[in-house]
Design a protein around this motif. Structure first.
Motif, PDB file in Angstrom:
ATOM      1  N   UNK A  68     -60.190  12.564 -33.632  1.00  0.00           N
ATOM      2  CA  UNK A  68     -59.569  13.340 -34.704  1.00  0.00           C
ATOM      3  C   UNK A  68     -58.047  13.146 -34.737  1.00  0.00           C
ATOM      4  N   UNK A  69     -57.634  11.905 -34.751  1.00  0.00           N
ATOM      5  CA  UNK A  69     -56.213  11.593 -34.881  1.00  0.00           C
ATOM      6  C   UNK A  69     -55.688  12.163 -36.199  1.00  0.00           C
ATOM      7  N   UNK A  70     -54.623  12.934 -36.108  1.00  0.00           N
ATOM      8  CA  UNK A  70     -54.046  13.569 -37.284  1.00  0.00           C
ATOM      9  C   UNK A  70     -54.234  15.069 -37.295  1.00  0.00           C
ATOM     10  N   UNK A  71     -55.137  15.562 -36.418  1.00  0.00           N
ATOM     11  CA  UNK A  71     -55.376  17.012 -36.360  1.00  0.00           C
ATOM     12  C   UNK A  71     -54.338  17.731 -35.512  1.00  0.00           C
ATOM     13  N   UNK A  72     -53.599  16.952 -34.698  1.00  0.00           N
ATOM     14  CA  UNK A  72     -52.582  17.558 -33.830  1.00  0.00           C
ATOM     15  C   UNK A  72     -51.252  17.652 -34.585  1.00  0.00           C
ATOM     16  N   UNK A  92     -46.552  12.982 -30.026  1.00  0.00           N
ATOM     17  CA  UNK A  92     -47.236  12.623 -28.781  1.00  0.00           C
ATOM     18  C   UNK A  92     -48.205  11.464 -28.982  1.00  0.00           C
ATOM     19  N   UNK A  93     -49.060  11.552 -30.009  1.00  0.00           N
ATOM     20  CA  UNK A  93     -50.074  10.518 -30.198  1.00  0.00           C
ATOM     21  C   UNK A  93     -49.453   9.190 -30.609  1.00  0.00           C
ATOM     22  N   UNK A  94     -48.350   9.229 -31.337  1.00  0.00           N
ATOM     23  CA  UNK A  94     -47.664   7.973 -31.672  1.00  0.00           C
ATOM     24  C   UNK A  94     -47.188   7.284 -30.404  1.00  0.00           C
ATOM     25  N   UNK A  95     -46.589   8.055 -29.491  1.00  0.00           N
ATOM     26  CA  UNK A  95     -46.103   7.464 -28.237  1.00  0.00           C
ATOM     27  C   UNK A  95     -47.261   6.949 -27.378  1.00  0.00           C
ATOM     28  N   UNK A  96     -48.374   7.682 -27.364  1.00  0.00           N
ATOM     29  CA  UNK A  96     -49.531   7.239 -26.580  1.00  0.00           C
ATOM     30  C   UNK A  96     -50.097   5.945 -27.159  1.00  0.00           C
ATOM     31  N   UNK A  97     -50.216   5.866 -28.483  1.00  0.00           N
ATOM     32  CA  UNK A  97     -50.763   4.657 -29.107  1.00  0.00           C
ATOM     33  C   UNK A  97     -49.865   3.452 -28.842  1.00  0.00           C
ATOM     34  N   UNK A 154     -61.027   8.130 -33.639  1.00  0.00           N
ATOM     35  CA  UNK A 154     -61.631   8.640 -34.877  1.00  0.00           C
ATOM     36  C   UNK A 154     -60.549   9.369 -35.663  1.00  0.00           C
ATOM     37  N   UNK A 155     -60.663   9.322 -36.989  1.00  0.00           N
ATOM     38  CA  UNK A 155     -59.643   9.972 -37.807  1.00  0.00           C
ATOM     39  C   UNK A 155     -60.154  10.204 -39.223  1.00  0.00           C
ATOM     40  N   UNK A 156     -59.643  11.256 -39.846  1.00  0.00           N
ATOM     41  CA  UNK A 156     -59.879  11.491 -41.278  1.00  0.00           C
ATOM     42  C   UNK A 156     -58.826  10.798 -42.133  1.00  0.00           C
ATOM     43  N   UNK A 157     -57.804  10.221 -41.494  1.00  0.00           N
ATOM     44  CA  UNK A 157     -56.667   9.660 -42.215  1.00  0.00           C
ATOM     45  C   UNK A 157     -56.945   8.248 -42.706  1.00  0.00           C
ATOM     46  N   UNK A 158     -56.401   7.917 -43.874  1.00  0.00           N
ATOM     47  CA  UNK A 158     -56.406   6.540 -44.358  1.00  0.00           C
ATOM     48  C   UNK A 158     -55.286   5.765 -43.672  1.00  0.00           C
ATOM     49  N   UNK A 159     -55.261   4.451 -43.878  1.00  0.00           N
ATOM     50  CA  UNK A 159     -54.217   3.624 -43.270  1.00  0.00           C
ATOM     51  C   UNK A 159     -52.821   4.067 -43.721  1.00  0.00           C
ATOM     52  N   UNK A 160     -52.678   4.378 -45.006  1.00  0.00           N
ATOM     53  CA  UNK A 160     -51.361   4.803 -45.504  1.00  0.00           C
ATOM     54  C   UNK A 160     -50.980   6.165 -44.936  1.00  0.00           C
ATOM     55  N   UNK A 161     -51.956   7.052 -44.758  1.00  0.00           N
ATOM     56  CA  UNK A 161     -51.676   8.358 -44.168  1.00  0.00           C
ATOM     57  C   UNK A 161     -51.302   8.229 -42.696  1.00  0.00           C
ATOM     58  N   UNK A 162     -51.936   7.298 -41.991  1.00  0.00           N
ATOM     59  CA  UNK A 162     -51.559   7.038 -40.597  1.00  0.00           C
ATOM     60  C   UNK A 162     -50.106   6.584 -40.528  1.00  0.00           C
ATOM     61  N   UNK A 163     -49.713   5.730 -41.457  1.00  0.00           N
ATOM     62  CA  UNK A 163     -48.310   5.275 -41.478  1.00  0.00           C
ATOM     63  C   UNK A 163     -47.369   6.447 -41.742  1.00  0.00           C
ATOM     64  N   UNK A 164     -47.744   7.347 -42.643  1.00  0.00           N
ATOM     65  CA  UNK A 164     -46.913   8.512 -42.953  1.00  0.00           C
ATOM     66  C   UNK A 164     -46.763   9.418 -41.738  1.00  0.00           C
ATOM     67  N   UNK A 165     -47.875   9.655 -41.019  1.00  0.00           N
ATOM     68  CA  UNK A 165     -47.863  10.555 -39.866  1.00  0.00           C
ATOM     69  C   UNK A 165     -47.190   9.945 -38.641  1.00  0.00           C
ATOM     70  N   UNK A 166     -47.407   8.644 -38.433  1.00  0.00           N
ATOM     71  CA  UNK A 166     -47.032   8.049 -37.146  1.00  0.00           C
ATOM     72  C   UNK A 166     -46.061   6.877 -37.253  1.00  0.00           C
ATOM     73  N   UNK A 167     -45.766   6.429 -38.455  1.00  0.00           N
ATOM     74  CA  UNK A 167     -44.779   5.380 -38.625  1.00  0.00           C
ATOM     75  C   UNK A 167     -45.393   3.991 -38.781  1.00  0.00           C
ATOM     76  N   UNK A 168     -44.598   3.102 -39.322  1.00  0.00           N
ATOM     77  CA  UNK A 168     -45.049   1.733 -39.599  1.00  0.00           C
ATOM     78  C   UNK A 168     -45.408   0.986 -38.322  1.00  0.00           C
ATOM     79  N   UNK A 169     -44.668   1.221 -37.224  1.00  0.00           N
ATOM     80  CA  UNK A 169     -44.955   0.519 -35.972  1.00  0.00           C
ATOM     81  C   UNK A 169     -46.356   0.832 -35.472  1.00  0.00           C
ATOM     82  N   UNK A 170     -46.746   2.108 -35.536  1.00  0.00           N
ATOM     83  CA  UNK A 170     -48.076   2.502 -35.074  1.00  0.00           C
ATOM     84  C   UNK A 170     -49.152   1.865 -35.959  1.00  0.00           C
TER      85      UNK A 170
END
Length: 220
Positions: free
Chosen positions: A145-149, A161-166, A183-199
């Motif tokens: 559930x990446x994105x729930x934290x 925290x999860x960005x640094x762990x990844x 696992x995640x409910x996030x799309x690729x673009x949402x992952x970038x928004x939450x965790x940054x382009x590097x992640x």
């Protein structure tokens, strides 16, 4: 024969075309029995989920023939995405029992990791990347559930925290080829928004993306 039959095969018919020395229908029956054991009598495999389940089976059984057809890379981990309640967590928990001993993994909710960070601080990032000092190798994790934290502060310093762990898991993926599952409910673009382009960029290199259809209903 109906003109559409050849073009609009059912999901079940499509998955039956997979070439493999494993019997995927039998494996699905085992998954359903295991799911019932873990989650109760309501657990069921539905036909529309078979494309996702077959890809996971090919990966965790290390079925080279089927994985080639699905474009699955065994060196990478799995990023399983889909709507809330579609069954991502339960499936990965079942796949733990299907994976060979050397590929066993632990499922860890991202929210739990964020709560551990509140108590233990930056040591948590090390714990879920390089592992504890007495471990010879870092463990394989599925971060659930990446994105729930939430971003958290430790002694006034905010940390994703999860960005640094990844990012740390990427380093051990490159150096030791140890995979990470997510696992995640996030799309690729949402992952970038939450965790940054590097992640997002690192994840592209680290994982096989397997996605449920966006219209998949909540099974809870």
């Amino acid at each position: 024969m109906n003109e559409q039959t050849g073009q609009n095969l059912s999901t079940h018919q499509q998955t039956r075309t997979i070439q493999s020395h494993y019997n995927y229908e039998e494996v699905c029956s085992w998954i359903e029995r295991k799911g019932t054991e873990l989650y109760g009598k309501r657990f069921r495999i539905i036909e529309n989920d078979l494309p996702v389940i077959y890809k996971l089976i090919s990966y965790f059984l290390k079925d080279e023939q089927a994985a080639f057809q699905y474009n699955i890379d065994f060196d990478k981990g799995i990023l399983l995405t889909g709507p809330v309640g579609c069954g991502k967590t339960s499936l990965l928990n079942i796949m733990k029992f299907l994976a060979p001993v050397e590929h066993k993994f632990s499922v860890k909710p991202c929210r739990d990791i964020s709560f551990e960070f509140i108590n233990d601080g930056y040591e948590i990032i090390h714990r879920y990347s390089k592992g504890k000092l007495y471990q010879s190798e870092p463990k394989i994790y599925c971060f659930d559930d990446l994105g729930a934290e939430n971003n958290l502060k430790y002694f006034g310093n905010e940390c994703n925290v999860m960005a640094e762990i990844i990012l740390s898991r990427y380093d051990i993926f490159i150096s030791k080829r140890i995979p990470t599952h997510i696992t995640s409910n996030l799309s690729a673009s949402e992952i970038e928004t939450h965790y940054g382009l590097r992640v997002r960029s690192r994840l592209r290199e680290m994982v096989n993306l397997i996605s449920y259809n966006k219209t998949t209903k909540d099974k809870r």
